[in-house]
Design an enzyme around this catalytic site. Sequence first.
Site, PDB file in Angstrom:
ATOM      1  N   ALA A 200       0.833  -1.201   0.000  1.00 14.14           N
ATOM      2  CA  ALA A 200       0.000   0.000   0.000  1.00 14.14           C
ATOM      3  C   ALA A 200       0.869   1.254   0.000  1.00 14.14           C
ATOM      4  O   ALA A 200       2.035   1.242   0.406  1.00 14.14           O
ATOM      5  CB  ALA A 200      -0.923   0.000   1.210  1.00 14.14           C
TER       6      ALA A 200
ATOM      7  N   GLY B  39       0.517  -5.350   1.122  1.00 13.96           N
ATOM      8  CA  GLY B  39      -0.659  -5.552   0.282  1.00 13.96           C
ATOM      9  C   GLY B  39      -0.338  -6.262  -1.016  1.00 13.96           C
ATOM     10  O   GLY B  39      -1.200  -6.914  -1.600  1.00 13.96           O
TER      11      GLY B  39
ATOM     12  N   GLU C 102      -0.426  -9.860  -0.127  1.00 14.28           N
ATOM     13  CA  GLU C 102      -1.829 -10.209   0.101  1.00 14.28           C
ATOM     14  C   GLU C 102      -2.558 -10.392  -1.235  1.00 14.28           C
ATOM     15  O   GLU C 102      -3.403 -11.290  -1.371  1.00 14.28           O
ATOM     16  CB  GLU C 102      -2.501  -9.122   0.945  1.00 14.28           C
ATOM     17  CG  GLU C 102      -2.004  -9.122   2.392  1.00 14.28           C
ATOM     18  CD  GLU C 102      -2.491  -7.931   3.183  1.00 14.28           C
ATOM     19  OE1 GLU C 102      -3.063  -8.139   4.262  1.00 14.28           O
ATOM     20  OE2 GLU C 102      -2.296  -6.781   2.733  1.00 14.28           O
TER      21      GLU C 102
ATOM     22  N   GLU D  30       4.125  -4.905   7.712  1.00 15.93           N
ATOM     23  CA  GLU D  30       3.257  -3.890   8.318  1.00 15.93           C
ATOM     24  C   GLU D  30       3.588  -3.611   9.780  1.00 15.93           C
ATOM     25  O   GLU D  30       3.426  -2.488  10.261  1.00 15.93           O
ATOM     26  CB  GLU D  30       1.783  -4.308   8.190  1.00 15.93           C
ATOM     27  CG  GLU D  30       1.230  -4.257   6.777  1.00 15.93           C
ATOM     28  CD  GLU D  30       1.419  -5.559   6.020  1.00 15.93           C
ATOM     29  OE1 GLU D  30       0.755  -5.733   4.980  1.00 15.93           O
ATOM     30  OE2 GLU D  30       2.226  -6.410   6.466  1.00 15.93           O
TER      31      GLU D  30
END
Length: 259
Positions: A63, A108, A111, A131
């Site tokens: 992200a 992300g 993910e 993260e």
Amino acid sequence: MGEFVRLEVDGGIGTIRLERPPVNAINNQVQQELGQVAREATERDDVRAVILYGGEKTFCGGADVKEMAARSYAQMQSFGAALQNTVASVAAIPKPVVAAITGYALGGGLELALAADRRIAGDNVRVGQPEILLGVIPGAGGTQRLARLVGASKAKDLVFTGRFAGAEEALSLGIVDELVAPDDVYKTAHQWAARFAEGPAIALAHAKAAIDGGLEVDLASALKLETHLFTSLWATEDQQNGMRSFIENGPGKATFEGR
């Protein structure tokens, strides 16, 4: 076609391309465009298999931290839910999805890769859920899909430390399914996608639904789901074509001829 995410379709294969240099960071616009493209890949009959691809240099660095840092608590609640729903929409594409992973798949980005059915990676790839180093946790399915894939203990190792795993470790953990030379990542992913695209579309969708859906419920419920999806295929041309080929050609020589 969006500014940063687009779907290219050729020969039954839809390639979802991320193009937001330098690392394909996921901001609000990328999240929205990715969701739109996932829905398009789901709905288009000429897409029979999907490739997720971030280009030759990197898959996705995660992200956009600068954008996230500027958000309020209320704004982040909205974006977090939207991002998780977007990744879920990729996982829910009722067709085989192959991730072609180059460079980095972090946060992300990992993910997103975990939402695929098969992951092909370059032998120089690095993956991770960093993260925790930002004072947060994975929020787009990482704590759940990663743990289901590699087990709780190994997932906690990666999530608690935020460390990166190299290609060989990613393969040994089962995060990626195959390592190839970096220049061969997309080609190998395309070979897998082409193989899937030649198969029976409805039966493949049912197989994916049975496996993915079964992981979310107890064994008894999963077996009922399997029975329902198995028997429902007798109402399709996939079953008729496949069994006719088996009867005519014999075991080991049957080919699926339906489309």
